[in-house]
Design a protein around this motif. Structure first.
Motif, mmCIF file in Angstrom:
data_model
loop_
_atom_site.group_PDB
_atom_site.id
_atom_site.type_symbol
_atom_site.label_atom_id
_atom_site.label_comp_id
_atom_site.label_asym_id
_atom_site.label_seq_id
_atom_site.Cartn_x
_atom_site.Cartn_y
_atom_site.Cartn_z
ATOM 1 N N ALA A 1 0.833 -1.210 0.000
ATOM 2 C CA ALA A 1 0.000 0.000 0.000
ATOM 3 C C ALA A 1 0.859 1.248 0.000
ATOM 4 O O ALA A 1 0.524 2.250 -0.634
ATOM 5 N N THR A 2 1.984 1.199 0.690
ATOM 6 C CA THR A 2 2.895 2.347 0.714
ATOM 7 C C THR A 2 3.429 2.636 -0.677
ATOM 8 O O THR A 2 3.389 3.782 -1.151
ATOM 9 N N ILE A 3 3.929 1.611 -1.344
ATOM 10 C CA ILE A 3 4.487 1.788 -2.690
ATOM 11 C C ILE A 3 3.398 2.217 -3.663
ATOM 12 O O ILE A 3 3.600 3.109 -4.482
ATOM 13 N N GLU B 1 11.112 1.451 -6.751
ATOM 14 C CA GLU B 1 11.824 0.180 -6.914
ATOM 15 C C GLU B 1 12.216 -0.295 -5.525
ATOM 16 O O GLU B 1 12.810 0.453 -4.759
ATOM 17 N N THR B 2 11.850 -1.527 -5.179
ATOM 18 C CA THR B 2 12.265 -2.074 -3.897
ATOM 19 C C THR B 2 13.459 -2.983 -4.111
ATOM 20 O O THR B 2 13.541 -3.692 -5.104
ATOM 21 N N GLU C 1 3.380 5.556 -6.010
ATOM 22 C CA GLU C 1 3.208 5.493 -7.461
ATOM 23 C C GLU C 1 1.996 6.291 -7.921
ATOM 24 O O GLU C 1 2.047 6.957 -8.956
ATOM 25 N N GLU C 2 0.928 6.252 -7.138
ATOM 26 C CA GLU C 2 -0.256 7.045 -7.483
ATOM 27 C C GLU C 2 0.043 8.540 -7.402
ATOM 28 O O GLU C 2 -0.586 9.340 -8.079
ATOM 29 N N GLY C 3 1.049 8.904 -6.600
ATOM 30 C CA GLY C 3 1.480 10.293 -6.492
ATOM 31 C C GLY C 3 2.455 10.701 -7.579
ATOM 32 O O GLY C 3 2.953 11.819 -7.579
#
Length: 87
Positions: A66-68, A79-80, A72-74
């Protein structure tokens, strides 16, 4: 100034390290979290990770996915390292 502002937002959160690199036409922000030292409550309150915290029942969880997804939506490209699949 941008690098200093980004770093100052995370420097007071124990277990969190950040960095900024400037390249040709891009800015790379890095964020490292030591989950053995960092408090999940502080990470959520600082807006570093998404999760759920219910003060009444003591329920809390962190969600890397959810954090990533939120980053991305922002408009960020994330990349993890290392790469983990979603379960």
């Amino acid at each position: 100034a941008f690098a200093a502002e980004f770093s100052s937002e995370t420097e007071e959160v124990e277990g969190v390290a950040s960095g900024v690199q400037f390249g040709e036409g891009e800015i790379t922000l890095s964020l490292g979290i030591d989950f053995n030292r960092a408090s999940s409550t502080m990470l959520m309150k600082a807006g570093i990770v998404d999760g759920k915290y219910n003060f009444n029942f003591g329920d809390k969880y962190l969600s890397l996915a959810a954090t990533i997804r939120g980053f991305e939506e922002g408009g960020l490209v994330c990349e993890t390292v290392p790469q983990y699949g979603e379960d």
